[in-house]
Design a protein around this motif. Structure first.
Motif, PDB file in Angstrom:
ATOM      1  N   ARG A 130       0.833  -1.220   0.000  1.00  0.00           N
ATOM      2  CA  ARG A 130       0.000   0.000   0.000  1.00  0.00           C
ATOM      3  C   ARG A 130       0.861   1.260   0.000  1.00  0.00           C
ATOM      4  NH1 ARG A 130      -2.702  -2.958   3.910  1.00  0.00           N
ATOM      5  NH2 ARG A 130      -1.879  -1.583   5.525  1.00  0.00           N
ATOM      6  N   PHE A 131       1.935   1.223   0.766  1.00  0.00           N
ATOM      7  CA  PHE A 131       2.868   2.351   0.847  1.00  0.00           C
ATOM      8  C   PHE A 131       3.409   2.710  -0.535  1.00  0.00           C
ATOM      9  CE2 PHE A 131       7.435   3.490   1.313  1.00  0.00           C
ATOM     10  CZ  PHE A 131       7.307   4.700   1.961  1.00  0.00           C
ATOM     11  N   HIS A 132       3.897   1.715  -1.256  1.00  0.00           N
ATOM     12  CA  HIS A 132       4.444   1.979  -2.587  1.00  0.00           C
ATOM     13  C   HIS A 132       3.362   2.434  -3.561  1.00  0.00           C
ATOM     14  CE1 HIS A 132       7.999  -0.045  -0.924  1.00  0.00           C
ATOM     15  NE2 HIS A 132       8.638   0.703  -1.804  1.00  0.00           N
ATOM     16  N   GLU A 133       2.187   1.874  -3.469  1.00  0.00           N
ATOM     17  CA  GLU A 133       1.084   2.320  -4.330  1.00  0.00           C
ATOM     18  C   GLU A 133       0.737   3.784  -4.058  1.00  0.00           C
ATOM     19  OE1 GLU A 133      -1.825  -0.693  -3.477  1.00  0.00           O
ATOM     20  OE2 GLU A 133      -0.813  -2.168  -4.766  1.00  0.00           O
ATOM     21  N   ARG A 134       0.749   4.205  -2.796  1.00  0.00           N
ATOM     22  CA  ARG A 134       0.477   5.622  -2.474  1.00  0.00           C
ATOM     23  C   ARG A 134       1.536   6.542  -3.070  1.00  0.00           C
ATOM     24  NH1 ARG A 134      -0.650   3.556   2.588  1.00  0.00           N
ATOM     25  NH2 ARG A 134       1.182   4.537   3.509  1.00  0.00           N
ATOM     26  N   LEU A 135       2.748   6.034  -3.222  1.00  0.00           N
ATOM     27  CA  LEU A 135       3.831   6.814  -3.826  1.00  0.00           C
ATOM     28  C   LEU A 135       3.754   6.840  -5.349  1.00  0.00           C
ATOM     29  CD1 LEU A 135       6.712   5.649  -1.492  1.00  0.00           C
ATOM     30  CD2 LEU A 135       6.046   8.041  -1.867  1.00  0.00           C
ATOM     31  N   GLY A 136       2.840   6.066  -5.937  1.00  0.00           N
ATOM     32  CA  GLY A 136       2.696   6.046  -7.385  1.00  0.00           C
ATOM     33  C   GLY A 136       3.296   4.831  -8.061  1.00  0.00           C
ATOM     34  N   PHE A 137       3.912   3.940  -7.294  1.00  0.00           N
ATOM     35  CA  PHE A 137       4.432   2.702  -7.876  1.00  0.00           C
ATOM     36  C   PHE A 137       3.248   1.839  -8.313  1.00  0.00           C
ATOM     37  CE2 PHE A 137       8.016   4.011  -5.348  1.00  0.00           C
ATOM     38  CZ  PHE A 137       9.146   3.371  -5.838  1.00  0.00           C
ATOM     39  N   ARG A 138       3.465   1.043  -9.365  1.00  0.00           N
ATOM     40  CA  ARG A 138       2.427   0.103  -9.783  1.00  0.00           C
ATOM     41  C   ARG A 138       3.042  -1.289  -9.878  1.00  0.00           C
ATOM     42  NH1 ARG A 138       2.824  -1.077 -15.230  1.00  0.00           N
ATOM     43  NH2 ARG A 138       4.214   0.286 -16.364  1.00  0.00           N
ATOM     44  N   GLN A 139       2.238  -2.281  -9.535  1.00  0.00           N
ATOM     45  CA  GLN A 139       2.729  -3.655  -9.559  1.00  0.00           C
ATOM     46  C   GLN A 139       2.966  -4.091 -10.999  1.00  0.00           C
ATOM     47  OE1 GLN A 139       0.470  -6.567  -7.309  1.00  0.00           O
ATOM     48  NE2 GLN A 139       1.308  -8.232  -8.538  1.00  0.00           N
ATOM     49  N   VAL A 140       4.144  -4.683 -11.229  1.00  0.00           N
ATOM     50  CA  VAL A 140       4.498  -5.119 -12.582  1.00  0.00           C
ATOM     51  C   VAL A 140       4.885  -6.591 -12.661  1.00  0.00           C
ATOM     52  CG1 VAL A 140       5.155  -2.816 -13.403  1.00  0.00           C
ATOM     53  CG2 VAL A 140       6.878  -4.279 -12.290  1.00  0.00           C
ATOM     54  N   SER A 141       5.047  -7.256 -11.511  1.00  0.00           N
ATOM     55  CA  SER A 141       5.386  -8.682 -11.555  1.00  0.00           C
ATOM     56  C   SER A 141       4.983  -9.354 -10.252  1.00  0.00           C
ATOM     57  CB  SER A 141       6.884  -8.894 -11.796  1.00  0.00           C
ATOM     58  OG  SER A 141       7.620  -8.521 -10.646  1.00  0.00           O
TER      59      SER A 141
END
Length: 167
Positions: A132-143
């Protein structure tokens, strides 16, 4: 202001505190896939190597190191030179208080300035707080890699997240 507490790492000064924070994750969680604690000397050598080439930040409050984050080369081949991996560790009592967000936002900014095009974050599947932390920063799951790690008698998945710094 929180950003006033973020500074560049000082290898000799910070190594013991960084090792102590990291070793809590090594010995008690599946967040790190390392299985044995590391010494302050080992941490100093690692930090010096990363900090010589990439941004490495520490969060300090009243003289106490409460977290750190850094970037490093994602893969060794020359074609990946501008794709870096980000790593963050916080003292457990600091989680959920905005320290990680402040550290990562500063790291992302410094990575952009340094010419990084893409940041990768590797997260153990099931570490929902980090996901969730990374998603809030704008990261998106890629693998999503299945069963690629083993710790505490469990097979563990790894999920990679990507942040495009050119946008």
């Amino acid at each position: 202001m929180m950003s006033d507490m973020i500074r560049e790492v000082q290898v000799e000064k910070d190594a013991a505190a960084l090792a102590a924070i990291y070793n809590e994750y090594v010995l008690g969680t599946t967040i790190s896939f390392e299985t044995e604690a590391i010494s302050p000397e080992q941490m100093a050598a690692r930090v010096a190597g990363f900090a010589a080439e990439y941004p490495y930040l520490v969060y300090e409050e009243s003289g106490v190191v409460l977290g750190h984050c850094y970037a490093h080369r994602w893969k060794e081949r020359a074609a990946y030179a501008r794709t870096w991996e980000s790593t963050i560790y916080l003292a457990p009592q600091t989680c959920g208080k905005g320290v990680g967000m402040a550290l990562m936002q500063e790291l992302i900014s410094r990575c952009r300035v340094a010419g990084c095009r893409v940041l990768i974050a590797c997260v153990t599947q099931g570490n929902e707080r980090s996901q969730r932390f990374h998603e809030r920063l704008g990261f998106r799951q890629v693998s999503h890699f299945h069963g690629v790690g083993e710790k505490f008698g469990r097979l563990l998945d790894v999920v990679d997240y990507q942040l495009d710094l050119t946008i």
